[in-house]
Design a protein around this motif. Structure first.
Motif, short mmCIF file in Angstrom:
data_model
loop_
_atom_site.label_atom_id
_atom_site.label_comp_id
_atom_site.label_asym_id
_atom_site.label_seq_id
_atom_site.Cartn_x
_atom_site.Cartn_y
_atom_site.Cartn_z
N ASN A 70 0.82 -1.22 0.00
CA ASN A 70 0.00 0.00 0.00
C ASN A 70 0.85 1.26 0.00
O ASN A 70 0.55 2.23 0.70
CB ASN A 70 -0.94 0.00 1.21
N GLN A 71 1.92 1.26 -0.79
CA GLN A 71 2.79 2.43 -0.88
C GLN A 71 2.12 3.52 -1.71
O GLN A 71 1.62 3.26 -2.79
CB GLN A 71 4.12 2.04 -1.52
N ASP A 72 2.11 4.75 -1.20
CA ASP A 72 1.53 5.86 -1.95
C ASP A 72 2.42 6.13 -3.16
O ASP A 72 3.64 6.27 -3.02
CB ASP A 72 1.43 7.11 -1.07
N PRO A 73 1.85 6.22 -4.36
CA PRO A 73 2.68 6.42 -5.57
C PRO A 73 3.27 7.82 -5.69
O PRO A 73 4.19 8.03 -6.48
CB PRO A 73 1.68 6.15 -6.71
N LEU A 74 2.75 8.79 -4.92
CA LEU A 74 3.23 10.16 -5.03
C LEU A 74 4.45 10.40 -4.16
O LEU A 74 4.36 10.33 -2.93
CB LEU A 74 2.11 11.14 -4.63
N PRO A 75 5.61 10.69 -4.75
CA PRO A 75 6.82 10.94 -3.94
C PRO A 75 6.66 12.15 -3.02
O PRO A 75 6.00 13.13 -3.39
CB PRO A 75 7.90 11.20 -5.01
N VAL A 76 7.24 12.08 -1.85
CA VAL A 76 7.19 13.19 -0.90
C VAL A 76 8.38 14.10 -1.19
O VAL A 76 9.43 14.03 -0.53
CB VAL A 76 7.23 12.69 0.57
#
Length: 339
Positions: A70-76
């Motif tokens: 469930n990794q968010d695809p948007l880089p921080v």
């Protein structure tokens, strides 16, 4: 690409992020106070905010990349930060007097804004920041604030205001400086030199203090059992292999809890409230809403966002952490911006 070229490329990206950040802050200062150029002090503050936010983004991105499930695809990254909101908030925090280069003033935490597809940076006061806000906006500001933790060998007696006592007071004696026993509670005392009848004593039992303990309190800071994780070479995932007892900084955490209560108890003067104060309050609401939304979103996978405001030496820092039941972070800790 060579290592030198990589470094130059990274420097270029960071420079552009810094320039973008400073341009937004300068524009906001100009529209807010009518001055095109920032003073040297304002420039220093802006630079301090950039460095602190940059560090928070990198830490959050490391946590994102470590997640297997469930990794968010948007880089921080800076490219994905809501700069409009950030520039307004930075100017407001700076005008209040918060300096991220000073320990325990202000902390920054990125949260995903799903509506915009960007990351909002939320600002959370450290315990010194609470003191600064109380002194700037307080209705009746004490001349002195005493904050103490009481141990089992100490002698403490509260003296309440009554017909025999014109104002609240207390007696406090440390009988054994080097072995004070167990923590049994704490107290704070607001002192008004010219109006002692306004003096205020608040006694907090250990139960009262524990109520303010973060729900996901980090063992490194509050003490207790800490999970030990190792990477499973066959699956590439982390797995729990045991626990270890950590001493932590329990006494320091108790003192900070009483300290925050002492300055949180100072009434705000409605006549002093300005736009900067309202932005600070809105940030608090945003932080609560963001945490709630994230916990709901991750509930199916038993994930929570952990934000700990303490470092190893007991001084306040922000350590954004994520814990996942299937692939937990080795450093999962505790969270509560209001404790």
């Amino acid at each position: 690409m060579s290592e030198q070229q990589n470094k130059q490329q990274l420097a270029k990206v960071e420079l552009s992020a810094s320039e973008r950040f400073m341009n937004k802050v300068v524009t906001e200062y100009s529209s807010g106070v009518g001055a095109v150029a920032l003073t040297n002090f304002q420039q220093r503050l802006a630079q301090n905010y950039f460095v602190a936010i940059d560090s928070a983004l990198k830490m959050a991105e490391e946590k994102r990349l470590k997640k297997v499930k469930n990794q968010d695809p948007l880089p921080v990254t800076w490219q994905n930060v809501n700069m409009e909101k950030l520039s307004r908030d930075v100017v407001a925090m700076a005008r209040i007097g918060f300096d991220p280069a000073q320990k325990n003033h202000i902390n920054m935490v990125p949260f995903k804004n799903n509506t915009l597809g960007k990351y909002d940076i939320t600002f959370v006061e450290g315990y010194r920041g609470m003191e600064l806000r109380a002194k700037k906006y307080g209705l009746e500001i004490p001349d002195h604030v005493v904050v103490e933790v009481v141990y089992s060998t100490d002698r403490f007696k509260s003296i309440k205001k009554d017909r025999n006592n014109p104002y609240e007071n207390y007696e406090f004696e440390i009988t054994n400086e080097f072995d004070r026993g167990d923590v049994v509670g704490g107290f704070y005392y607001h002192i008004f030199n010219n109006s002692p009848e306004k003096n205020k004593l608040v006694v907090m039992s250990l139960k009262d203090i524990e109520k303010r303990k973060p729900q996901y309190a980090s063992a490194e800071f509050w003490g207790g059992e800490k999970d030990i994780w190792e990477k499973d070479e066959s699956t590439g995932r982390n797995k729990k292999v045991g626990t270890e007892k950590v001493e932590g900084w329990y006494e320091k955490m108790v003192w900070k809890t009483v300290y925050r209560a002492a300055y949180g108890d100072i009434t705000i003067d409605s006549q002093k409230i300005d736009d900067d104060y309202m932005r600070l309050k809105q940030n608090e609401l945003d932080m609560t809403a963001a945490e709630t939304a994230e916990e709901i979103r991750q509930n199916a996978n038993r994930e929570v966002i952990d934000v700990d405001f303490t470092a190893h030496d007991g001084e306040a820092e922000v350590i954004p952490q994520q814990q996942e039941s299937a692939v937990p972070s080795e450093s999962a800790g505790g969270s509560n911006p209001g404790f």
